[in-house]
Motif scaffolding. Structure first.
Motif, PDB file in Angstrom:
ATOM      1  N   VAL A   1       1.006  -1.102   0.034  1.00  0.00           N
ATOM      2  CA  VAL A   1       0.008   0.137  -0.020  1.00  0.00           C
ATOM      3  C   VAL A   1       0.819   1.402   0.064  1.00  0.00           C
ATOM      4  CG1 VAL A   1      -1.793   1.152   1.301  1.00  0.00           C
ATOM      5  CG2 VAL A   1      -1.567  -1.191   1.601  1.00  0.00           C
ATOM      6  N   VAL A   2       0.915   2.105  -1.156  1.00  0.00           N
ATOM      7  CA  VAL A   2       1.743   3.189  -1.183  1.00  0.00           C
ATOM      8  C   VAL A   2       1.165   4.453  -1.736  1.00  0.00           C
ATOM      9  CG1 VAL A   2       4.066   1.923  -1.014  1.00  0.00           C
ATOM     10  CG2 VAL A   2       2.819   2.139  -3.596  1.00  0.00           C
ATOM     11  N   GLU A   3       0.023   4.052  -2.317  1.00  0.00           N
ATOM     12  CA  GLU A   3      -0.834   5.263  -3.070  1.00  0.00           C
ATOM     13  C   GLU A   3      -1.187   6.318  -1.858  1.00  0.00           C
ATOM     14  OE1 GLU A   3      -0.415   6.324  -5.840  1.00  0.00           O
ATOM     15  OE2 GLU A   3      -0.656   4.809  -7.404  1.00  0.00           O
ATOM     16  N   PRO A   4      -1.351   7.558  -2.310  1.00  0.00           N
ATOM     17  CA  PRO A   4      -2.349   8.688  -1.562  1.00  0.00           C
ATOM     18  C   PRO A   4      -3.476   8.000  -1.190  1.00  0.00           C
ATOM     19  CG  PRO A   4      -1.219   9.549  -3.293  1.00  0.00           C
ATOM     20  CD  PRO A   4      -1.093   8.054  -3.675  1.00  0.00           C
ATOM     21  N   PHE A   5      -4.336   8.461  -0.235  1.00  0.00           N
ATOM     22  CA  PHE A   5      -5.642   7.911   0.419  1.00  0.00           C
ATOM     23  C   PHE A   5      -6.749   8.101  -0.738  1.00  0.00           C
ATOM     24  CE2 PHE A   5      -9.496   7.556   2.895  1.00  0.00           C
ATOM     25  CZ  PHE A   5      -9.382   6.409   3.186  1.00  0.00           C
ATOM     26  N   ASP A   6      -6.709   9.347  -1.398  1.00  0.00           N
ATOM     27  CA  ASP A   6      -7.728   9.525  -2.315  1.00  0.00           C
ATOM     28  C   ASP A   6      -7.627   8.550  -3.461  1.00  0.00           C
ATOM     29  OD1 ASP A   6      -5.440  11.012  -3.100  1.00  0.00           O
ATOM     30  OD2 ASP A   6      -6.567  12.549  -4.212  1.00  0.00           O
TER      31      ASP A   6
ATOM     32  N   ARG B   1       0.315 -15.072  -1.290  1.00  0.00           N
ATOM     33  CA  ARG B   1      -0.131 -14.400  -2.360  1.00  0.00           C
ATOM     34  C   ARG B   1       0.215 -12.757  -2.101  1.00  0.00           C
ATOM     35  NH1 ARG B   1      -2.873 -13.044  -6.448  1.00  0.00           N
ATOM     36  NH2 ARG B   1      -3.685 -11.091  -6.774  1.00  0.00           N
ATOM     37  N   TRP B   2       0.878 -12.323  -3.168  1.00  0.00           N
ATOM     38  CA  TRP B   2       1.335 -10.920  -3.072  1.00  0.00           C
ATOM     39  C   TRP B   2       0.415  -9.926  -3.865  1.00  0.00           C
ATOM     40  CZ3 TRP B   2       2.028  -7.326  -6.910  1.00  0.00           C
ATOM     41  CH2 TRP B   2       2.604  -6.163  -6.511  1.00  0.00           C
ATOM     42  N   ASP B   3      -0.095  -8.860  -3.306  1.00  0.00           N
ATOM     43  CA  ASP B   3      -1.076  -7.969  -4.264  1.00  0.00           C
ATOM     44  C   ASP B   3      -0.692  -6.436  -3.692  1.00  0.00           C
ATOM     45  OD1 ASP B   3      -2.885  -7.185  -6.055  1.00  0.00           O
ATOM     46  OD2 ASP B   3      -4.133  -9.059  -5.778  1.00  0.00           O
ATOM     47  N   HIS B   4      -1.402  -5.677  -4.689  1.00  0.00           N
ATOM     48  CA  HIS B   4      -1.192  -4.436  -4.251  1.00  0.00           C
ATOM     49  C   HIS B   4      -2.416  -3.386  -4.296  1.00  0.00           C
ATOM     50  CE1 HIS B   4       1.124  -0.440  -6.100  1.00  0.00           C
ATOM     51  NE2 HIS B   4       0.644  -0.239  -4.948  1.00  0.00           N
TER      52      HIS B   4
END
Ligand code: FE
Length: 347
Positions: free
Chosen positions: A116-121, A180-183
């Motif tokens: 999890v690296v994206e901005p919250f919006d 499992r890896w996910d994004h």
């Protein structure tokens, strides 16, 4: 609790449910320095509300490494930390373990990993729906059964990938199965070619996306590809930038062609980079009907190229075929099973 934090907890709780986190399980949040303390807190709160055990493992920042490269992470050479995370059922990765051997080691021990690296919006807008899984698994099956992928665009792309040697990368934005890896967020599937199995020409068109530079191509860039490697890069300023960047790694394997697939997230916005150049860029990568072309490593899918130079180059308005069957036409997915399921917004 602020309103945004409350909203974060409730969204992350939904995410942990999609990840099938059970009350008998343990979730770890991996952080480093000051990054995304709000995410760490919100995930810990969400896990507790679900009755699971949870802890945060906070590491010092990366000691050395090439800026903008993948594979060198705060976990590199930190044996005790790796062993500790192996005991967790689900690891929330806020530090970007992508393409590291430590990530593979955790997956091989059955740990589920969610990056999890994206901005919250961005997370909120692109948040997964349960039905995304079937759509992405359909794409995965198509790629798994194909021997040849070809894609074209009006700018002059015509390139062929031989497939079959390696497994498929499947991202539907929740880590619900052991290992499992996910994004979060994502929504696409991708293959990588057989060794040396890509030939043709790729013309990145004006407006296509150039990661990790987080910019749009201003003019076409023409790549000649022979036996899986880029042999020439032609064009104006962007071509110069690309050549200079790849050259800086001093690694001939940096010219290799990497994963290939198409995006399925209809909530992704192509223009988001123009609004915020700090985003990681899942909008472009998972954009519905794009072709996500890329250069660099194939180690994540089991190949032996682990070059730290990785360029993701999402392309719009392409046409893609698997064994001659039309899959994406001028940037639109034509297969019924992969089209968005009409649904009410998640929030
Ligand atoms: Fe990539």
């Amino acid at each position: 609790m602020t309103v945004e934090f409350e909203e974060m907890v409730s969204l992350f709780k939904k995410e942990l449910e999609l990840c099938k986190l059970k009350p008998t399980e343990t979730m770890a949040v991996l952080t480093s320095g000051d990054i995304r303390q709000d995410y760490a807190q919100a995930f810990l709160t969400a896990a507790s509300e679900l009755g699971a055990n949870a802890f945060e493992l906070k590491l010092p920042p990366v000691k050395a490494g090439i800026s903008g490269s993948f594979g060198v992470t705060p976990l590199t050479d930190n044996r005790v930390a790796v062993e500790c995370l192996k005991k967790a059922d689900l690891v929330i990765d806020l530090v970007l373990l992508l393409f590291s051997k430590e990530q593979l080691e955790l997956q091989n021990s059955g740990v589920r990993i969610l990056m999890v690296v994206e901005p919250f919006d961005v997370i909120k807008r692109m948040f997964p729906q349960e039905s995304d899984k079937d759509r992405v698994l359909h794409a995965t099956e198509l790629l798994k059964n194909a021997k040849e992928l070809r894609f074209t665009n009006k700018a002059g792309t015509d390139v062929v990938y031989e497939l079959g040697q390696y497994p498929i990368l499947t991202e539907y934005a929740f880590a619900d199965e052991p290992g499992r890896w996910d994004h979060l967020p994502s929504c696409f599937a991708a293959a990588t070619s057989n060794d040396r199995g890509v030939n043709g020409v790729v013309v990145l068109d004006k407006g296509d996306i150039f990661f990790p530079f987080n910019r749009y191509f201003q003019d076409p860039v023409t790549l000649t590809i022979k036996d899986g490697f880029v042999t020439t890069i032609e064009g104006g300023f962007d071509a110069m930038l690309m050549k200079d960047y790849i050259e800086s790694f001093n690694d001939p394997r940096a010219y290799a062609v990497s994963h290939i697939g198409w995006g399925l997230n209809e909530r992704a916005k192509w223009h988001s980079l123009a609004l915020d150049d700090q985003v990681f860029g899942m909008d472009g990568r998972a954009f519905y009907g794009n072709v996500l072309f890329s250069l660099g490593p194939n180690s994540e899918l089991g190949g032996d190229n682990d070059t730290p130079c990785h360029l993701d180059l999402p392309m719009k308005n392409c046409t893609l075929y698997l064994d001659g069957k039309l899959i994406v036409k001028d940037g639109d997915v034509v297969i019924e099973e992969m089209k968005p399921i009409n649904s009410i917004a998640t929030s």
